[in-house]
Design a protein around this motif. Structure first.
Motif, mmCIF file in Angstrom:
data_model
loop_
_atom_site.group_PDB
_atom_site.id
_atom_site.type_symbol
_atom_site.label_atom_id
_atom_site.label_comp_id
_atom_site.label_asym_id
_atom_site.label_seq_id
_atom_site.Cartn_x
_atom_site.Cartn_y
_atom_site.Cartn_z
ATOM 1 N N TRP A 66 -10.185 5.098 -7.984
ATOM 2 C CA TRP A 66 -9.192 6.050 -7.483
ATOM 3 C C TRP A 66 -8.271 5.371 -6.481
ATOM 4 C CZ3 TRP A 66 -7.225 7.930 -3.029
ATOM 5 C CH2 TRP A 66 -6.473 9.118 -3.099
ATOM 6 N N PHE A 67 -8.844 4.624 -5.566
ATOM 7 C CA PHE A 67 -8.064 3.946 -4.525
ATOM 8 C C PHE A 67 -7.075 2.951 -5.141
ATOM 9 C CE2 PHE A 67 -7.723 0.049 -1.948
ATOM 10 C CZ PHE A 67 -7.049 0.552 -0.844
ATOM 11 N N LEU A 68 -7.551 2.132 -6.053
ATOM 12 C CA LEU A 68 -6.688 1.111 -6.640
ATOM 13 C C LEU A 68 -5.574 1.709 -7.481
ATOM 14 C CD1 LEU A 68 -9.406 -1.500 -7.659
ATOM 15 C CD2 LEU A 68 -7.734 -1.727 -5.813
ATOM 16 N N THR A 89 -11.715 10.739 -11.744
ATOM 17 C CA THR A 89 -11.755 9.329 -11.358
ATOM 18 C C THR A 89 -12.489 9.151 -10.042
ATOM 19 O OG1 THR A 89 -9.656 8.895 -12.494
ATOM 20 C CG2 THR A 89 -10.345 7.296 -10.836
ATOM 21 N N LEU A 90 -12.215 10.010 -9.079
ATOM 22 C CA LEU A 90 -12.870 9.942 -7.777
ATOM 23 C C LEU A 90 -14.377 10.067 -7.917
ATOM 24 C CD1 LEU A 90 -12.343 9.936 -4.637
ATOM 25 C CD2 LEU A 90 -12.529 12.427 -4.786
ATOM 26 N N MET A 110 0.841 -1.197 0.000
ATOM 27 C CA MET A 110 0.000 0.000 0.000
ATOM 28 C C MET A 110 0.875 1.246 0.000
ATOM 29 S SD MET A 110 -3.362 0.720 0.206
ATOM 30 C CE MET A 110 -4.086 -0.644 1.140
ATOM 31 N N GLN A 111 0.597 2.142 -0.888
ATOM 32 C CA GLN A 111 1.350 3.375 -0.964
ATOM 33 C C GLN A 111 0.790 4.402 0.011
ATOM 34 O OE1 GLN A 111 0.834 4.351 -5.077
ATOM 35 N NE2 GLN A 111 2.584 3.141 -5.746
ATOM 36 N N SER A 112 1.611 5.418 0.296
ATOM 37 C CA SER A 112 1.136 6.509 1.137
ATOM 38 C C SER A 112 0.122 7.332 0.347
ATOM 39 C CB SER A 112 2.308 7.403 1.560
ATOM 40 O OG SER A 112 3.260 6.657 2.276
ATOM 41 N N PRO A 113 -0.791 8.000 1.045
ATOM 42 C CA PRO A 113 -1.756 8.865 0.350
ATOM 43 C C PRO A 113 -1.027 9.918 -0.469
ATOM 44 C CG PRO A 113 -2.375 8.564 2.651
ATOM 45 C CD PRO A 113 -1.008 7.977 2.488
ATOM 46 N N PRO A 114 -1.513 10.239 -1.636
ATOM 47 C CA PRO A 114 -0.849 11.247 -2.472
ATOM 48 C C PRO A 114 -0.878 12.608 -1.791
ATOM 49 C CG PRO A 114 -3.008 10.716 -3.343
ATOM 50 C CD PRO A 114 -2.728 9.719 -2.264
ATOM 51 N N SER A 115 0.086 13.429 -2.116
ATOM 52 C CA SER A 115 0.191 14.755 -1.517
ATOM 53 C C SER A 115 -0.345 15.831 -2.444
ATOM 54 C CB SER A 115 1.655 15.061 -1.180
ATOM 55 O OG SER A 115 2.452 14.982 -2.356
ATOM 56 N N HIS A 116 -1.045 15.419 -3.506
ATOM 57 C CA HIS A 116 -1.593 16.382 -4.453
ATOM 58 C C HIS A 116 -2.846 15.802 -5.079
ATOM 59 C CE1 HIS A 116 1.040 13.757 -6.867
ATOM 60 N NE2 HIS A 116 0.073 13.873 -7.769
ATOM 61 N N ILE A 117 -3.521 16.633 -5.850
ATOM 62 C CA ILE A 117 -4.707 16.190 -6.582
ATOM 63 C C ILE A 117 -4.611 16.786 -7.981
ATOM 64 C CG2 ILE A 117 -6.157 18.165 -5.886
ATOM 65 C CD1 ILE A 117 -8.482 16.127 -5.561
ATOM 66 N N TRP A 121 -10.814 16.799 -2.017
ATOM 67 C CA TRP A 121 -9.776 16.355 -1.088
ATOM 68 C C TRP A 121 -10.392 15.917 0.247
ATOM 69 C CZ3 TRP A 121 -5.192 14.596 -1.823
ATOM 70 C CH2 TRP A 121 -4.317 14.454 -0.739
ATOM 71 N N GLU A 122 -11.405 16.630 0.705
ATOM 72 C CA GLU A 122 -12.101 16.241 1.938
ATOM 73 C C GLU A 122 -12.786 14.890 1.760
ATOM 74 O OE1 GLU A 122 -12.291 17.384 5.081
ATOM 75 O OE2 GLU A 122 -10.616 18.643 4.433
ATOM 76 N N GLN A 123 -13.311 14.673 0.572
ATOM 77 C CA GLN A 123 -13.944 13.385 0.298
ATOM 78 C C GLN A 123 -12.927 12.252 0.390
ATOM 79 O OE1 GLN A 123 -15.860 13.285 -3.524
ATOM 80 N NE2 GLN A 123 -17.034 11.443 -3.069
ATOM 81 N N ILE A 124 -11.740 12.494 -0.149
ATOM 82 C CA ILE A 124 -10.668 11.492 -0.053
ATOM 83 C C ILE A 124 -10.322 11.222 1.400
ATOM 84 C CG2 ILE A 124 -8.213 11.097 -0.527
ATOM 85 C CD1 ILE A 124 -8.661 12.624 -3.184
ATOM 86 N N GLN A 125 -10.211 12.278 2.202
ATOM 87 C CA GLN A 125 -9.871 12.101 3.614
ATOM 88 C C GLN A 125 -10.941 11.289 4.334
ATOM 89 O OE1 GLN A 125 -6.710 13.076 4.263
ATOM 90 N NE2 GLN A 125 -6.927 13.663 2.112
#
Length: 287
Positions: free
Chosen positions: A23-25, A15-16, A1-8, A238-242
Motif C-alpha cells: 500500500w505504501f509503495l 491492499t492494506l 514522496m507523495q502526500s497521503p491520499p485524501s480518500h480510500i 483509515w486509522e490503521q493508515i494513520q
C-alpha cells in the motif's frame, strides 16, 4: 514522496490488509507499477461492455451482426490503447505479470469472447440497467461518498446496477474476467452502503458476472448491510493508515507477492528498485 491520499477505496483497503508495504509503495511513493496482461485485457473488456450497454440504451435494438462488427472494432481499439499505455510504463513485456497460457496474443482472442459472453447474457436476461434518480444509467456508476464512521471519502465506481422486473429488485453486478469468483461480499457491501447514502435505495443482492463462464456467481445477501457498518470498517482501515504514517513503519507480508505490482521497489524481497523507493532499504536514496 507523495502526500497521503485524501480518500480510500475497496481496492486500497484490500491492499492494506494484504500488505501494508505494498500500500505504501503504490500510494505514497512514485514506485513504478508492473503491468499485468490480465489487467490490460480485463480493463478492455470493461470498456467494451460499457460501450455496448450505453449504446444499447441510447440507440435501442439494431442489427445484431452490425453491433457485433462494431464491438469487435471497439474491443481492438480499447485493447490496443491499454497495451500502448502499459508498454509506455514497461516496454519489456517479459517483465509483465502474465499467465503463460494467456499472453497478449491469446488475450486478443479471448477478450472479445468475454465481451460476447456478457452480451449473450444481456440478450437472454430480462434484467435491465437501472436508472438513477438523477436520470443516469447505472453503468460504471460513480458512487463515491462518505459513510458514517469514516472521516474521508470512499472512492467507488460500480460496474452495473440492474433491475429485475419480475421481482422488482435491484442487483449490484460486478464484471470479473478472472477465473475465481469473489471470496467475500466486501466489495458488494461497500457498493450497497454507498448507494444507500447517495440515492437512498436499498440493494439487498449482489453477484459477479463471470465473463469466462457467461453467467452470475453465487449471489451475496446484502440485506444486513448499513452505511454505519461499512463505514466502521473503512474508518478502522483509515486509522490503521494513520498509525503507520505516525510510526513510519510499513510491515511487509512476503507470503504471496505474485500479484503485487510494486514488488520491484520493495526492500523486503530485495527488489532492484528498492533503494530508490523504499525507505526500509539500507541504501535508500530517494530522487
Amino acid at each position: 514522496m507523495q502526500s497521503p491520499p485524501s480518500h480510500i477505496s475497496h481496492s486500497a483497503r484490500e491492499t492494506l490488509l494484504r500488505c501494508a508495504r505494498s500500500w505504501f509503495l503504490s500510494r505514497m511513493t512514485r514506485a513504478p507499477k508492473r503491468p499485468a496482461t490480465w489487467l490490460v485485457g480485463g480493463s478492455a473488456v470493461h470498456e467494451t461492455t460499457e460501450f455496448y450497454d450505453l449504446h444499447r440504451i441510447s440507440q435501442g435494438d439494431e442489427d445484431p451482426d452490425l453491433m457485433k462488427f462494431e464491438l469487435a472494432g471497439v474491443w481492438e481499439t480499447c485493447f490496443e490503447k491499454l497495451l500502448f499505455e502499459a508498454r509506455e510504463r514497461e516496454p519489456n513485456e517479459y517483465k509483465w505479470a502474465q499467465s503463460k497460457a494467456e499472453p497478449v496474443e491469446v488475450w486478443r482472442r479471448i477478450g472479445l469472447e468475454f465481451v460476447q459472453s456478457y452480451i449473450d447474457w444481456r440478450e437472454r436476461s430480462p434484467w435491465e440497467i437501472w436508472t438513477t434518480p438523477d436520470g443516469e444509467p447505472a453503468v460504471e456508476l460513480d458512487i463515491s461518498g462518505r459513510l458514517p464512521g469514516c472521516e474521508v471519502e470512499i472512492k467507488a465506481y460500480l460496474d452495473r446496477v440492474m433491475k429485475d422486473p419480475l421481482f422488482g429488485k435491484l442487483w449490484i453486478i460486478d464484471l470479473k474476467t478472472g477465473k475465481k469468483p469473489p471470496a467475500t461480499a466486501a466489495q458488494f457491501e461497500t457498493y450497497a452502503a454507498l448507494l444507500k447514502v447517495k440515492y437512498g435505495v436499498d440493494v439487498h443482492d449482489g453477484a459477479a458476472f463471470m465473463n469466462r463462464k457467461g453467467g452470475l456467481s453465487k449471489p451475496f445477501d446484502l440485506s444486513e448491510v448499513t452505511p454505519e457498518s461499512v463505514g466502521a470498517v473503512y474508518g478502522a482501515a483509515w486509522e490503521q493508515i494513520q498509525g503507520y504514517l505516525r510510526t513510519g513503519l510499513w510491515p511487509a507480508d512476503t507470503s504471496d507477492c505474485f500479484l503485487c505490482d510494486v514488488q520491484a521497489s520493495c526492500a523486503a524481497v530485495n527488489g532492484p528498485l528498492a533503494p530508490r523507493y523504499d525507505p526500509a532499504s539500507p541504501g535508500y536514496t530517494p530522487f
